[in-house]
Design an enzyme around this catalytic site. Structure first.
Site, PDB file in Angstrom:
ATOM      1  CG  HIS A  60      -2.100  -0.950   1.050  1.00 15.74           C
ATOM      2  ND1 HIS A  60      -3.366  -0.689   1.537  1.00 15.74           N
ATOM      3  CD2 HIS A  60      -2.200  -2.158   0.435  1.00 15.74           C
ATOM      4  CE1 HIS A  60      -4.181  -1.684   1.217  1.00 15.74           C
ATOM      5  NE2 HIS A  60      -3.483  -2.594   0.569  1.00 15.74           N
ATOM      6  CG  ASP A  61       4.815   3.340   2.047  1.00 13.67           C
ATOM      7  OD1 ASP A  61       4.271   4.404   2.396  1.00 13.67           O
ATOM      8  OD2 ASP A  61       6.031   3.234   1.837  1.00 13.67           O
ATOM      9  CG  ASP A  78       7.225   7.819   0.945  1.00 10.81           C
ATOM     10  OD1 ASP A  78       6.381   6.931   1.207  1.00 10.81           O
ATOM     11  OD2 ASP A  78       6.910   8.998   0.731  1.00 10.81           O
ATOM     12  CB  SER A  80       4.268   8.465   3.185  1.00 13.50           C
ATOM     13  OG  SER A  80       3.562   7.637   2.288  1.00 13.50           O
ATOM     14  CG  HIS A 185      -4.136 -11.666  -2.486  1.00 16.96           C
ATOM     15  ND1 HIS A 185      -5.057 -11.088  -3.321  1.00 16.96           N
ATOM     16  CD2 HIS A 185      -3.646 -10.653  -1.707  1.00 16.96           C
ATOM     17  CE1 HIS A 185      -5.138  -9.780  -3.065  1.00 16.96           C
ATOM     18  NE2 HIS A 185      -4.279  -9.501  -2.094  1.00 16.96           N
ATOM     19  CG  ASP A 191      -8.975  -8.468   9.826  1.00 17.63           C
ATOM     20  OD1 ASP A 191      -8.943  -9.671  10.132  1.00 17.63           O
ATOM     21  OD2 ASP A 191      -8.112  -7.646  10.162  1.00 17.63           O
ATOM     22  CG  ASP A 203      -3.913 -20.054  -0.272  1.00 20.79           C
ATOM     23  OD1 ASP A 203      -3.821 -19.878   0.965  1.00 20.79           O
ATOM     24  OD2 ASP A 203      -2.918 -20.310  -0.977  1.00 20.79           O
ATOM     25  CB  THR A 205      -1.460 -23.387   1.826  1.00 23.96           C
ATOM     26  OG1 THR A 205      -1.503 -22.725   0.542  1.00 23.96           O
ATOM     27  CG2 THR A 205      -1.814 -24.845   1.667  1.00 23.96           C
TER      28      THR A 205
END
Ligand code: HEM
Length: 339
Positions: A60-61, A78, A80, A185, A191, A203, A205
């Protein structure tokens, strides 16, 4: 003393004050970080939720950037997200990442390296606690973050394939790269539906980095697990498994389906493709010329267990129900029931 990889050829070598031999002197700064992470963050657990969530936060960063120099979406990888969390945690794509970020922050504050260096290092070290995962090349020297990433840089499960491929293309990844990256993934829980106690997996595993995820996304889905986020998920084959719409759509799209199907039968291609694209992701927005190769600081990866050739069954929640890492490994490597 932490073990430094010795299977990487050290063209030049340097002995750190701590006694370890490293490829580049600057990498010595990572030795206390590695010690702290291994002892207190990963704490000897096998592919735990903190290892998996660090990888997601790192993704995501890094996406907060655009290759179009006239568009300021942020400075990429970075850190952030750890420093400007008050801003970035408000974004829809980061909705459930607050806990993961707040667990990472004290570790960042313990060390004198930049937030981007810390986050990508934690993600790469965490991956090596997941059996089957590759050791990602790691580069050091990202500047401190100076601004938050813009909103809308991280794809959502409800986005169309066109939107997702366009966003990844803007940071330099083609459809083949996207399919390889989505293999993350393979070690994922969600969640997304978790109003009570059950946290579904992507999945069967979730603590092994393998091609099972690619296979299972293509199984006929009959069970709706989407009570909370119907726009994000689609029917899956099991009550304990969630299928993101984005994964299902990319598995079926004409531009990506053939790569998806190829990876199912090619675990080593998956490992090397993921390693290559993840290394690129980890330096998005940075000038590669200014970064130092500290790949020898990433611990040797764990071998993959034999592929599952039997029935697909609900995974045991290794990090929650099996506290002892050795027992967890025995379970993952097919040693039978655990006590
Ligand atoms: C189209 C792109 C993607 C979308 C829409 C997406 C979306 C999601 C969602 C909705 C979850 C479940 C989160 C939750 O409810 O807790 C998740 C989990 C996860 N994602 Fe992605 N993701 C994408 C790509 C990636 C990539 C490229 C990476 C890493 C390279 C990644 C790494 C992870 C990991 C490791 C988890 C599991 C986290 C955990 O178990 O705590 N994802 N993703």
């Amino acid at each position: 003393m932490v073990a430094i990889r010795q299977d990487i050829a050290l063209a030049d070598s340097f002995v750190c004050p701590q006694g370890q031999t490293v490829q580049n002197a600057e990498c010595c700064a990572l030795i206390p970080v590695l010690e702290d992470l291994q002892t207190n963050y990963f704490a000897g657990e096998v592919c735990s939720s903190v290892a998996r969530s660090a990888l997601r936060v790192a993704f995501h960063d890094a996406m907060g950037w655009s290759s179009n120099t006239t568009t300021n979406l942020g400075n990429g990888a970075d850190g952030s997200i750890l420093v400007f969390d008050c801003v970035e945690m408000e974004y829809a794509a980061n909705e459930r990442l607050g806990v993961a970020v707040s667990v990472l922050q004290p570790f960042l504050n313990n060390h004198n390296i930049s937030a981007g260096d810390f986050l990508q290092f934690t993600a790469a070290v965490g991956l090596t606690t997941c059996p089957g995962a590759p050791a990602i090349p790691y580069f050091f020297g990202r500047p401190d973050p100076i601004q938050p990433a813009a909103d809308g840089t991280i794809p959502l499960p409800s986005d169309s394939v066109d939107q997702i491929l366009a966003r990844f293309s803007d940071v330099g990844f083609d459809p083949t790269d996207v399919v390889a990256l989505l293999g993350a993934h393979s070690i994922a829980s969600a969640d997304i539906n978790d109003d009570t106690t059950t946290v579904p997996y992507l999945d069967s595993t979730p603590q092994v980095f393998d091609v099972e995820f690619y296979k299972e996304v293509l199984l006929p889905g009959t069970i709706s697990n989407n009570s909370i986020e119907p726009t994000d998920t689609t029917a899956s084959p099991f009550t304990w498994e969630i299928r993101l719409k984005s994964d299902a759509n990319i598995a079926a799209d004409i531009r990506t389906q053939s790569t998806w199907q190829t990876l199912i039968n090619n675990p080593s291609t998956f490992g090397s493709a993921f390693s290559e694209v993840m290394a690129q992701l980890s330096i998005l927005g940075n000038d590669p010329e200014t970064l130092i190769d500290c790949s020898d600081m990433i611990p040797a990866p764990m071998p993959a267990p034999p592929p599952n050739t039997g029935a697909i069954v609900e995974p045991i929640r290794c990090d929650k129900s099996i506290q002892n890492a050795k027992k967890c490994l025995i379970f993952i490597f097919g040693g039978g029931a655990v006590g």
